[in-house]
Design a protein around this motif. Structure first.
Motif, PDB file in Angstrom:
ATOM      1  N   ARG A   4     -14.991  -8.026  -7.410  1.00  8.58           N
ATOM      2  CA  ARG A   4     -13.851  -7.533  -6.645  1.00  8.58           C
ATOM      3  C   ARG A   4     -13.582  -8.527  -5.524  1.00  8.58           C
ATOM      4  O   ARG A   4     -14.167  -8.474  -4.449  1.00  8.58           O
ATOM      5  CB  ARG A   4     -14.131  -6.136  -6.081  1.00  8.58           C
ATOM      6  N   GLY A  65      -7.979  -4.248   0.728  1.00 10.15           N
ATOM      7  CA  GLY A  65      -8.475  -2.892   0.527  1.00 10.15           C
ATOM      8  C   GLY A  65      -9.702  -2.556   1.329  1.00 10.15           C
ATOM      9  O   GLY A  65     -10.076  -1.381   1.436  1.00 10.15           O
ATOM     10  N   SER A  69      -8.352   0.630   3.979  1.00 11.89           N
ATOM     11  CA  SER A  69      -7.977   0.823   2.574  1.00 11.89           C
ATOM     12  C   SER A  69      -6.676   0.123   2.198  1.00 11.89           C
ATOM     13  O   SER A  69      -6.009   0.495   1.240  1.00 11.89           O
ATOM     14  CB  SER A  69      -7.843   2.330   2.259  1.00 11.89           C
ATOM     15  N   ASP A  99      -2.977  -4.059  -3.065  1.00 11.32           N
ATOM     16  CA  ASP A  99      -4.237  -3.319  -3.165  1.00 11.32           C
ATOM     17  C   ASP A  99      -4.261  -2.373  -1.981  1.00 11.32           C
ATOM     18  O   ASP A  99      -4.826  -2.670  -0.930  1.00 11.32           O
ATOM     19  CB  ASP A  99      -5.430  -4.280  -3.141  1.00 11.32           C
ATOM     20  N   TYR A 136      -3.702  -5.743  -7.916  1.00  8.28           N
ATOM     21  CA  TYR A 136      -5.127  -6.000  -8.106  1.00  8.28           C
ATOM     22  C   TYR A 136      -5.951  -4.710  -8.040  1.00  8.28           C
ATOM     23  O   TYR A 136      -6.953  -4.573  -8.735  1.00  8.28           O
ATOM     24  CB  TYR A 136      -5.635  -6.972  -7.049  1.00  8.28           C
ATOM     25  N   GLY A 137      -5.545  -3.814  -7.169  1.00 13.39           N
ATOM     26  CA  GLY A 137      -6.268  -2.565  -7.003  1.00 13.39           C
ATOM     27  C   GLY A 137      -5.329  -1.406  -7.208  1.00 13.39           C
ATOM     28  O   GLY A 137      -4.672  -1.286  -8.233  1.00 13.39           O
ATOM     29  N   GLN A 138      -5.232  -0.562  -6.210  1.00 12.51           N
ATOM     30  CA  GLN A 138      -4.374   0.617  -6.297  1.00 12.51           C
ATOM     31  C   GLN A 138      -3.003   0.307  -5.719  1.00 12.51           C
ATOM     32  O   GLN A 138      -2.883  -0.308  -4.665  1.00 12.51           O
ATOM     33  CB  GLN A 138      -5.029   1.762  -5.530  1.00 12.51           C
ATOM     34  N   ASP A 159      -9.367  -2.983 -12.618  1.00 13.80           N
ATOM     35  CA  ASP A 159      -9.291  -2.120 -11.437  1.00 13.80           C
ATOM     36  C   ASP A 159      -7.863  -1.745 -11.047  1.00 13.80           C
ATOM     37  O   ASP A 159      -7.665  -0.860 -10.215  1.00 13.80           O
ATOM     38  CB  ASP A 159      -9.957  -2.812 -10.239  1.00 13.80           C
ATOM     39  N   GLY A 160      -6.872  -2.433 -11.607  1.00 16.41           N
ATOM     40  CA  GLY A 160      -5.493  -2.167 -11.227  1.00 16.41           C
ATOM     41  C   GLY A 160      -5.021  -0.789 -11.655  1.00 16.41           C
ATOM     42  O   GLY A 160      -5.297  -0.341 -12.768  1.00 16.41           O
TER      43      GLY A 160
END
Length: 456
Positions: A4, A65, A69, A99, A136-138, A159-160
């Motif tokens: 990550r 993130g 967050s 993210d 990349y993330g949320q 993780d996306g």
């Protein structure tokens, strides 16, 4: 690369070595209501700056993130909005690496105002500079809407997550499958998904094909491919292979590959010049393919990228969903073709019925239209036409009439006799003829009488 990666590592892995310059590194949240003083970290959860990709300037921001967050607060949003202002002044693309948990609840309406400012900046930037999003993330709620404003969207496939409502809040939903890369690609919300390494390769490819802004030329002078190279077997090639075969060195940058699979939309190079390629696959047209072609054509027209259409369709798909959506979506595509000011060249393999007339036809304003000796250009399938025109004839006679109808009303020669085709060419000379056509059309100018937008 770490499992990550940090926001900074992501930026540095995408940009040219040592090119990144950070701005606003000391910015912190100024909220005094619900944000504890110990949480007011430098950068406020987003790293902003500029650099280059393959020597081309780019403005970039990456949400972190690991800080609040990656949530979007007042100063977080202000940094991003100012980045867009700088990018527009310099005529350089914006690359956003998402993210984030979404709106920062602690900063309430300050966060919402900051978000709306980003929306405004990004909306004004559309059509002036290319906009890229990488999840990349949320990226949920407001962040998903933000990503949808981009011209090109990418997602890390492990993780996306991309969603409007959190998966556990959607009625009847049991998991987060719909938020994952595969489902989002199939829904038409992404151009590409893959590992972080694959994303880097694909984004760099995009930058190599596309201009920096709507007044920049997309041209690569380092061309070694022969412009007169023969493309043997071109007439029977599948759409994707056909575009790749035409392109310099066989390289293309395809967009929305998993959506509307009845059409392929990709950027290719022809003697160094970037061209937008639209190729139907020979299947009956579905409305999703039309949505895909419309979006692509409008981007090309906004950024002065010539368009090559490869028409190969037997007509519209006969299904209930087409009855609900096709007329509206085809109207949008016709509007895009009819108002396009860029050079338009069309290759016709098969154009049957009104569907064929809608894909870069002479009547729609295509500058040059080529067909092949075996091409079919007809108002409808010849056998169906014979059945309608000669219902009382025997089957054998109707088959003979169908052959006659195809020759006299549905062949490339019959269309050329009426001026609907500019030339009938051999398949193997397609690359040479198309390059010559775009060279001739260089500098094409259309006067739009200061028209703004149509009703659709």
């Amino acid at each position: 690369m770490d499992q990550r990666s940090s926001a900074r590592n992501r930026i540095e892995s995408l940009l040219d070595a040592h090119s990144f310059v950070e701005i606003g590194a000391l910015v912190r949240s100024r909220s005094t209501d619900f944000v504890q003083e110990g949480k007011k970290e430098a950068t406020d959860g987003v790293i902003c700056g500029y650099g280059s990709i393959s020597g081309k300037p780019v403005y970039v921001y990456a949400q972190d993130g690991n800080i609040l967050s990656g949530s979007l607060g007042e100063m977080h949003g202000k940094k991003i909005a100012q980045l867009y202002d700088m990018a527009l002044k310099m005529g350089a693309p914006v690359l956003e690496l998402l993210d984030s948990s979404g709106i920062r609840l602690e900063e309430a309406t300050d966060s919402l105002f900051a978000l709306s400012r980003i929306y405004e900046k990004k909306a004004k930037a559309k059509g002036l500079i290319p906009l890229y999003s990488v999840v990349y993330g949320q990226a949920g709620g407001a962040m998903a809407v933000l990503a949808s404003l981009s011209d090109f969207s990418f997602m890390e496939n492990k993780d996306g997550r991309l969603f409007l409502n959190a998966p556990d809040a959607v009625k009847g939903n049991k998991n987060d499958d719909f938020a994952k890369a595969k489902a989002q690609e199939e829904a038409g919300n992404l151009d590409f998904s893959g590992t972080e390494e694959e994303l880097i390769t694909e984004i760099r490819k995009a930058f190599s094909f596309l201009p920096a802004n709507n007044e920049d030329e997309a041209y690569n002078e380092d061309v070694e491919d022969n412009l007169n190279r023969a493309v043997d077997g071109f007439f029977t090639m599948p759409a994707r292979e056909a575009l790749s075969t035409l392109s310099d060195e066989g390289e293309i940058f395809e967009v929305r590959r998993a959506y509307g699979e009845g059409a392929v939309t990709a950027f290719l190079r022809l003697n160094g010049q970037t061209v937008g390629g639209i190729a139907t696959t020979g299947e009956a047209l579905h409305w999703k393919a039309v949505v895909k072609m419309n979006r692509f054509l409008r981007f090309c027209n906004s950024f002065s990228i010539p368009v090559l259409t490869l028409c190969d369709t037997p007509g519209f798909e006969n299904c209930s969903c087409n009855e609900m959506h096709m007329t509206k979506e085809m109207g949008e595509l016709l509007s895009a073709y009819g108002n396009a000011s860029v050079p338009l060249v069309t290759l016709v393999k098969k154009a049957v019925g009104s569907a064929g007339a809608c894909l870069g036809s002479k009547g729609l304003g295509a500058d040059l239209v080529f067909a092949y000796p075996e091409s079919e250009i007809s108002v409808m399938d010849a056998k169906l036409a014979a059945n309608i025109l000669y219902p009382d004839e025997t089957l054998e006679d109707r088959e003979e009439k169908a052959k006659q109808f195809l020759e006299e009303k549905g062949s490339a020669k019959s269309a050329a006799y009426r001026g609907y085709i500019d030339a009938i060419i051999l398949p193997e000379e397609t690359r040479q003829r198309v390059i010559s056509a775009f060279d001739m059309l260089y500098g094409k100018a259309n006067f739009d009488f200061h028209k703004k937008y149509g009703s659709i």
